[in-house]
Design a protein around this motif. Structure first.
Motif, short mmCIF file in Angstrom:
data_model
loop_
_atom_site.label_atom_id
_atom_site.label_comp_id
_atom_site.label_asym_id
_atom_site.label_seq_id
_atom_site.Cartn_x
_atom_site.Cartn_y
_atom_site.Cartn_z
N GLU A 582 -28.69 95.44 -144.21
CA GLU A 582 -28.11 95.84 -142.93
C GLU A 582 -28.43 94.81 -141.84
N THR A 583 -29.64 94.27 -141.89
CA THR A 583 -30.04 93.30 -140.86
C THR A 583 -29.29 91.99 -141.04
N ILE A 584 -29.12 91.55 -142.29
CA ILE A 584 -28.31 90.35 -142.53
C ILE A 584 -26.91 90.55 -141.97
N GLU A 585 -26.32 91.70 -142.25
CA GLU A 585 -24.95 91.94 -141.78
C GLU A 585 -24.89 92.03 -140.26
N GLU A 586 -25.88 92.67 -139.65
CA GLU A 586 -25.88 92.79 -138.19
C GLU A 586 -25.93 91.42 -137.52
N TYR A 587 -26.86 90.57 -137.97
CA TYR A 587 -26.94 89.21 -137.40
C TYR A 587 -25.69 88.41 -137.73
N MET A 588 -25.16 88.59 -138.93
CA MET A 588 -23.98 87.83 -139.34
C MET A 588 -22.81 88.09 -138.39
#
Length: 860
Positions: A582-588
């Motif tokens: 989820e954090t990877i996607e949020e930053y992405m």
């Protein structure tokens, strides 16, 4: 295998060695059938070889294998000895690594019990051996069952981080028992690793026999280096002799430079012999000079017996400089009298199953570090004190080692038996590693002080248990990290610094950005923007990082096509951070357009990671008047997983590693992008000043030049300096931001020394055209060569193939109307045609649009 060395006519070698690595069998204690085992090895790898369990790394198999660590296991072997073998005065068994709780029987007699996988155990066995067959039988108790007994016996609870994955481990009442066992912490799980708690004989067992005398240990202490290198050979000798007259000879690079006549007595002897090396050639960290190593050998002859021991050493001085300054207190390393900015990463074991990491794996990871212009690796405290070959390669490659003791993210027991065990562990490993030139620092632990003071552990213990319990737990910390470990370092390696906890600002003083070292995790865990790296600049950044996924060719090795969604059960299981995907996607989505499919998501995650860490590295290096180290988390993986690594489990470089190679080069161009200005810095780690031409061009994505700046300058040595300020209003009023790139080169005699680019809008706002990218592939000897040509800007060009090798460059930008040559090593089984069939190229625009790239005909 018997290793015997003989010196001269009529002179016998004192010591012979047999490695007991044959004829091993193993079984569970509840089984009756013995099975073939490999030694060194582990229970898990033996079970895999026999086909009794599936690959623990594939899909969700790990979860079905948690029964293994609840079993007790047995290993046994038979070895033959002759009368000549038994005629030696002394015969010892040396166990270099037993994992972990064991009872050892020799010919059915209890010989030894062990409880620490990091220690070496030696026992005299002459009286128990016999001519002919001898049996060695080792019982390994379950580390989980042992841990539960110790957990239940303690009248209070010791704080442990959630990295002890007791739920996945199906441990009784999810008890976190890892802290009670002196064993690699990451075996119990971590936020980048599986939970696979191993047992077994993980290092060699040696039968050593000797007559007369034996050199037990040799330490070459460096006292001073000037026109001469002044050294002392500190020699521990065991003796059982009648003739006490002894000759000690010291050889340097096979040349005899010192002879001393002395006497040794029965029992333990400690000799200290000073010697000199004329006109010493210095050892330098990677990028600063050569890694000259001297072969120093000590030979002791007494009567008709000799023994020898040797080490390869580099001559250099190293000190940790902590002095008051305008900011607070410095924290930097000085090598051979020069301040050195430390560039590198944190290192973890290369596999959960330690014996799988072969020399070629060590060579790959460490040569990748060297190639990426690193000069330091931190051996993190939740793994192992690495194998000798790791440090030998670091010595050869100029990679300094920040060496943690093996304590991480947990408080520990403080009873006398535990402290004694830790002390002997520390002695064993400090003595084993202290001759290595690469060792720069001994560090007590990873993040334990921070957890106690900053993560709320102390207050939670006080609230839920009592102030007295908190004091007891803290006393154990104080005993281990402020007394036992520094005392061992002071006694056995007092020329190197000891640092009690990373991060920290001093003994018992928690992390501060004004002094000591820092771990900055507000990016990632705190969800703060990458730009915060520009202002969160400590004295030494020993940990920071951001996650990415491996590339698709790696993911396909542990998944099926139906798993190809980052939120599938398999992909979530190969992600151990509680906030991971989820954090990877949020930053992405903050930085990039939404990827169109699974493969594109993996690719963009690597671009995201590389971008974030590039911001951090450049901020640290630009501010080297304040910060003198940048070690990102982490260089490698221990299984195939989404993680903070820059090299995946199978050795594939991620975008981060290619980017780190550029960001860590000795001379770096870096931009400080302010609201109204762009400051252009040049950072140099060179010890020489360099004249150069600074050439800056502002281009649009079609290749039209909007503006140009040129400046002749001298790059000052070993510092960071701002050389030019560009006013944004000079060019941004008339030009849209979303199709501009600033490209800067440093040139010496028209040769590019360094270059960097800056985009003037967020990546997701950039209006990239179809680059009209084409390529051709040729074969030359043991390499394939790829020639790429682009008409318009090509952002983040990614080359992939089924090859196990890495491309000479990847994930790079190509300016309009340019070409680039790339090569990749060819394996013995590859042909030009087979390589072409799996070769693919994509750019950032392909991750959200469908673009066709022309493939010109490949020729030999």
């Amino acid at each position: 295998m018997i290793l015997i060395s003989v010196w001269g006519c009529g002179i016998d070698s004192s010591v012979s060695v047999i490695e007991l690595n044959k004829n091993w069998n193993f079984k569970s204690s509840t089984d009756t059938q013995w099975n073939t085992a490999s030694v060194p090895g582990t229970v898990h790898t033996d079970l895999i070889t026999l086909g009794k369990i599936e690959d623990p790394y594939y899909r969700l198999n790990e979860h079905n294998l948690q029964w293994i660590d609840k079993e007790n296991w047995e290993y046994q072997s038979n070895f033959k000895l002759s009368k000549n073998d038994l005629d030696k005065q002394h015969i010892e068994l040396e166990f270099l690594g037993l994992d972990t709780y064991s009872k050892i029987y020799l010919n059915d007699s209890l010989l030894l019990q062990t409880d620490n996988m990091f220690r070496t155990y030696t026992k005299d066995v002459k009286s128990l051996l016999k001519i002919g067959d001898n049996k060695l039988h080792i019982l390994f108790d379950s580390p989980i069952k042992k841990g539960i007994k110790k957990y239940d016996a303690l009248p209070y609870k010791i704080p442990v981080s959630d990295n002890d994955l007791s739920k996945i481990g199906k441990v009784e009442d999810e008890k976190q028992v890892s802290i009670f066992t002196r064993k690699a912490g990451y075996h119990f799980g971590w936020d980048w690793g599986p939970r696979l708690v191993t047992s077994g004989i993980w290092k060699p067992i040696k039968l050593k026999s000797w007559n007369h005398h034996k050199i037990e240990d040799l330490f070459i202490q460096q006292n001073s280096i000037d026109e001469k290198a002044m050294l002392t050979a500190k020699i521990e000798v065991d003796a059982d002799l009648e003739n006490k007259k002894t000759k000690v000879e010291i050889f340097v690079n096979q040349e005899l430079i010192k002879i001393v006549d002395t006497q040794i007595a029965n029992g333990k002897n400690n000799l200290e012999i000073p010697f000199e090396i004329e006109n010493p050639k210095l050892w330098w960290p990677n990028g600063m000079g050569a890694q000259v190593l001297y072969d120093v050998e000590v030979k002791i002859t007494a009567g008709s017996y000799i023994d020898t021991k040797s080490h390869k050493i580099g001559l250099r001085t190293i000190e940790l400089v902590r002095e008051p300054d305008a900011v607070g207190s410095s924290f930097y390393f000085k090598v051979n009298g020069h301040p050195v900015f430390m560039k590198g990463a944190n290192y973890i074991p290369q596999d959960v199953f330690l014996t799988r990491a072969k020399k070629e794996n060590y060579i790959h990871i460490l040569s990748s570090a060297k190639e990426a212009n690193m000069n330091m690796l931190r051996v993190w405290g939740g793994g192992i004190y690495e194998n000798d070959e790791f440090y030998e390669l670091c010595d050869e490659m100029g990679l300094l080692v920040w060496q943690d003791f093996m304590f991480a993210c947990a408080m520990f027991p403080g009873d006398s038996s535990f402290l004694d065990n830790v002390k002997q562990e520390a002695i064993d490993n400090v003595k084993r590693l202290r001759n290595h030139t690469s060792i720069a620092l001994w560090c007590g632990n990873n993040e334990i002080l921070s957890a106690w003071e900053n993560w709320g552990w102390k207050n939670k213990v006080i609230e839920e248990q009592s102030k007295e319990v908190a004091d007891t737990i803290w006393k154990a910390y104080d005993d281990i990290f402020h007394n036992v470990l520094p005392e061992v370092v002071n006694m056995y390696d007092n020329n190197r610094a000891y640092w009690p906890s990373s991060p920290g600002s001093d003994f018992g003083e928690k992390e501060s950005f004004e002094k000591g070292d820092a771990h900055y995790w507000k990016v990632w865990w705190g969800k703060e923007p990458f730009d915060n790296y520009n202002t969160a600049v400590p004295r030494f950044m020993s940990e920071y990082g951001f996650q990415s996924f491996p590339e698709l060719t790696t993911v396909e090795k542990y998944t099926l096509p139906e798993d190809h969604d980052v939120y599938s059960d398999v992909m979530k299981s190969h992600q151990r951070s509680s906030i991971g995907n989820e954090t990877i996607e949020e930053y992405m989505l903050r930085h990039y357009k939404k990827p169109k499919d699974f493969a594109s998501f993996l690719y963009v995650s690597q671009l995201l990671q590389a971008h974030g860490i590039k911001v951090g590295i450049e901020a640290h290096r630009r501010n080297r008047d304040r910060c003198m180290g940048s070690l990102y988390w982490q260089i490698n993986d221990c299984w195939p997983v989404a993680s903070w690594s820059s090299i995946d489990y199978y050795g594939k470089w991620k975008a981060l590693h290619y980017t780190a190679k550029k960001s860590f080069q000795n001379i770096l161009i870096s931009y400080e992008n302010k609201k109204d200005t762009i400051n252009v810095f040049v950072v140099s780690d060179s010890l020489k000043s360099v004249p150069a031409l600074l050439n800056i061009r502002l281009l649009d994505f079609d290749g039209n030049q909007i503006k140009e700046w040129k400046k002749q300058l001298t790059i000052d040595e070993n510092q960071s300096k701002k050389y030019l300020t560009i006013l944004k209003n000079d060019f941004l009023k008339e030009t849209p931001h979303n199709n501009l790139v600033l490209h800067t080169e440093l040139l010496i005699n028209e040769r590019i020394l360094s270059e960097n680019t800056l985009y003037l809008s967020p990546y997701k706002s950039l209006d990239f055209p179809d680059p009209n990218l084409s390529y051709s592939i040729t074969q030359e000897k043991d390499h394939f060569k790829i020639l790429l040509k682009t008409q318009k800007i090509a952002k983040d060009v990614f080359l992939s193939s089924d090859s196990n090798a890495n491309f000479s460059d990847n994930y790079f930008d190509m300016l309009p109307n340019t070409e680039k040559r790339i090569h990749i090593k060819k394996s013995d089984l590859e042909t030009l045609e087979s390589f072409k069939n799996t070769f693919k190229v994509m750019t950032l625009i392909d991750s959200y649009k469908r673009i066709n790239h022309d493939n010109n005909i490949a020729t030999h």
